[in-house]
Scaffold this motif. Structure first.
Motif, PDB file in Angstrom:
ATOM      1  N   THR A  22     -12.382   3.863   5.938  1.00 40.70           N
ATOM      2  CA  THR A  22     -11.100   3.306   5.509  1.00 40.70           C
ATOM      3  C   THR A  22      -9.973   4.153   6.072  1.00 40.70           C
ATOM      4  O   THR A  22     -10.145   5.345   6.349  1.00 40.70           O
ATOM      5  N   LYS A  55       0.838  -1.208   0.000  1.00 42.82           N
ATOM      6  CA  LYS A  55       0.000   0.000   0.000  1.00 42.82           C
ATOM      7  C   LYS A  55       0.869   1.253   0.000  1.00 42.82           C
ATOM      8  O   LYS A  55       0.581   2.238  -0.698  1.00 42.82           O
ATOM      9  N   HIS A  59     -12.907  -0.764  -1.900  1.00 38.86           N
ATOM     10  CA  HIS A  59     -11.786  -1.029  -2.808  1.00 38.86           C
ATOM     11  C   HIS A  59     -12.278  -1.090  -4.237  1.00 38.86           C
ATOM     12  O   HIS A  59     -13.444  -1.401  -4.507  1.00 38.86           O
ATOM     13  N   TRP A  60     -11.355  -0.814  -5.141  1.00 39.41           N
ATOM     14  CA  TRP A  60     -11.587  -1.088  -6.548  1.00 39.41           C
ATOM     15  C   TRP A  60     -11.479  -2.602  -6.767  1.00 39.41           C
ATOM     16  O   TRP A  60     -10.848  -3.312  -5.986  1.00 39.41           O
ATOM     17  N   SER A  76      -5.956  -4.846  -1.610  1.00 38.84           N
ATOM     18  CA  SER A  76      -6.910  -4.934  -0.507  1.00 38.84           C
ATOM     19  C   SER A  76      -6.325  -5.767   0.628  1.00 38.84           C
ATOM     20  O   SER A  76      -6.020  -6.945   0.463  1.00 38.84           O
ATOM     21  N   ARG A  97     -15.788  -6.165  -0.118  1.00 45.87           N
ATOM     22  CA  ARG A  97     -14.980  -4.949  -0.187  1.00 45.87           C
ATOM     23  C   ARG A  97     -15.295  -4.149  -1.449  1.00 45.87           C
ATOM     24  O   ARG A  97     -15.316  -2.917  -1.434  1.00 45.87           O
ATOM     25  N   SER A 135      -5.337   2.007  -1.124  1.00 44.23           N
ATOM     26  CA  SER A 135      -6.310   1.048  -1.642  1.00 44.23           C
ATOM     27  C   SER A 135      -5.703  -0.228  -2.225  1.00 44.23           C
ATOM     28  O   SER A 135      -6.317  -1.295  -2.149  1.00 44.23           O
ATOM     29  N   PHE A 136      -4.509  -0.138  -2.815  1.00 43.10           N
ATOM     30  CA  PHE A 136      -3.939  -1.275  -3.556  1.00 43.10           C
ATOM     31  C   PHE A 136      -2.744  -1.873  -2.809  1.00 43.10           C
ATOM     32  O   PHE A 136      -1.788  -1.163  -2.511  1.00 43.10           O
ATOM     33  N   ASP A 172      -8.006  -3.988  -6.826  1.00 43.92           N
ATOM     34  CA  ASP A 172      -7.383  -4.070  -5.500  1.00 43.92           C
ATOM     35  C   ASP A 172      -7.627  -5.439  -4.885  1.00 43.92           C
ATOM     36  O   ASP A 172      -6.741  -6.045  -4.282  1.00 43.92           O
ATOM     37  N   ARG A 177      -8.536   5.401  -2.763  1.00 42.15           N
ATOM     38  CA  ARG A 177      -9.736   4.573  -2.666  1.00 42.15           C
ATOM     39  C   ARG A 177     -10.812   5.087  -3.626  1.00 42.15           C
ATOM     40  O   ARG A 177     -10.695   6.185  -4.176  1.00 42.15           O
TER      41      ARG A 177
END
Length: 247
Positions: A144, A127, A202-203, A151, A196, A148-149, A206, A134
C-alpha cells in the motif's frame, strides 16, 4: 398551508416522482451515499467504530500466515482486487472513451473521463484530510502507498463500473437485460471492496466509505448527464447515465 394546498403539493410531487423515477432514485442514492460517508467519518475516532473494524479484520485474517478460507482464496483475491486498481481502470477507461469518441458521443466520453479524474481527486483529497493508518503491516497481503480512509479501489470501482453499467442499460429494452448489466456492475464493485478487506489493505469502514462516495459521485454524474439531455431535447425521455448522441 391549507389542507387543499398540501394535497395539491402531494399530488404534484407524486406525479413528478412517477415520471422522473430514475432521476429521483439517483438523487436518493447520491444523498444516501453522502450521509453514510459523513456518519462513517464521524465515527473514525469512536471506540465502537474501531471495535467493528478490528473484529472484521481478526475474523478474516487472524494471523499473517493464517487467512480465513482455503489456500486458493487469497490468490483469487489478489487477482480480483486489481479490478479496482488505477492501472486497470485507466486501461478500461481508454477503451470505453475511445469507443464513445468513435461513436461521436463526445460529451459522454468527456463526462466519463471527468468522472474518473474527479474520483481520483476525491480519493486522494479525502485520504489527505483524514490520514488514517492502514491495518497492521504484518497482516497485509498487498503493498500500500497512502492513507487508508476511504478505500480508493472501492471508490473508483464504484464510479467506473456503476457508470458503465447504467450506461449499458440503454442498449437493451428488456428489463431482465437491464437488471443483468446493473447486477454485474454492482457485483464487480462489491468484489473489489471485499477483497480489500480480506487482504487487510483496508479496514471495513474504509471500504464502506469508498463505496458511499463512489456511488454518490457516479449518481451526480448521471444527474448532470440527464440534465444536459433534457436541455438538449427539450422533452422528457427515459434517462440514462450518459447522453446517447451529442453530435
Amino acid at each position: 398551508m391549507t389542507p387543499e394546498q398540501i394535497a395539491a403539493f402531494g399530488r404534484r410531487a407524486w406525479r413528478i416522482a412517477r415520471t422522473e423515477i430514475a432521476a429521483v432514485s439517483a438523487l436518493f442514492v447520491a444523498a444516501l451515499g453522502v450521509m453514510v460517508f459523513v456518519d462513517l467519518a464521524g465515527d473514525l475516532g469512536e471506540a465502537g467504530g474501531r471495535a467493528f473494524d478490528q473484529a472484521v479484520l481478526e475474523a478474516l485474517r487472524p494471523g499473517p500466515m493464517d487467512p480465513w478460507g482455503p489456500d486458493w482464496l487469497e490468490e483469487a483475491a489478489l487477482e480480483l482486487t486489481a479490478l479496482g486498481g488505477v492501472a486497470v481502470l485507466a486501461l478500461f477507461a481508454v477503451v470505453v472513451i475511445g469507443f464513445l469518441v468513435l461513436q461521436r458521443k463526445r460529451l459522454s466520453a468527456l463526462l466519463l473521463a471527468l468522472g474518473l479524474a474527479g474520483g481520483m481527486a476525491l480519493s486522494e483529497g479525502l485520504k489527505a484530510v483524514f490520514g488514517r493508518e492502514r491495518p497492521p503491516e504484518a497482516l497485509r497481503a498487498v503493498e500500500t502507498l497512502n492513507a487508508s480512509f476511504p478505500s480508493g479501489h472501492s471508490l473508483l470501482s464504484a464510479v467506473f463500473y456503476l457508470s458503465i453499467g447504467v450506461m449499458l442499460t440503454r442498449a437493451f429494452r428488456q428489463k431482465r437485460f437491464k437488471a443483468y448489466v446493473i447486477g454485474v456492475a454492482v457485483l464487480l464493485t462489491l468484489i473489489v471492496g471485499l477483497t480489500r478487506i480480506y487482504l487487510a489493505a483496508h479496514w471495513a469502514t474504509d471500504v464502506l466509505a469508498g463505496w458511499s462516495v463512489g456511488a454518490a459521485w457516479a449518481m451526480a454524474l448521471w444527474l448532470i448527464a440527464y440534465a444536459v439531455q433534457r436541455r438538449q431535447q427539450g422533452r422528457p425521455q427515459e434517462p440514462h447515465v450518459l447522453p446517447v448522441d451529442e453530435g
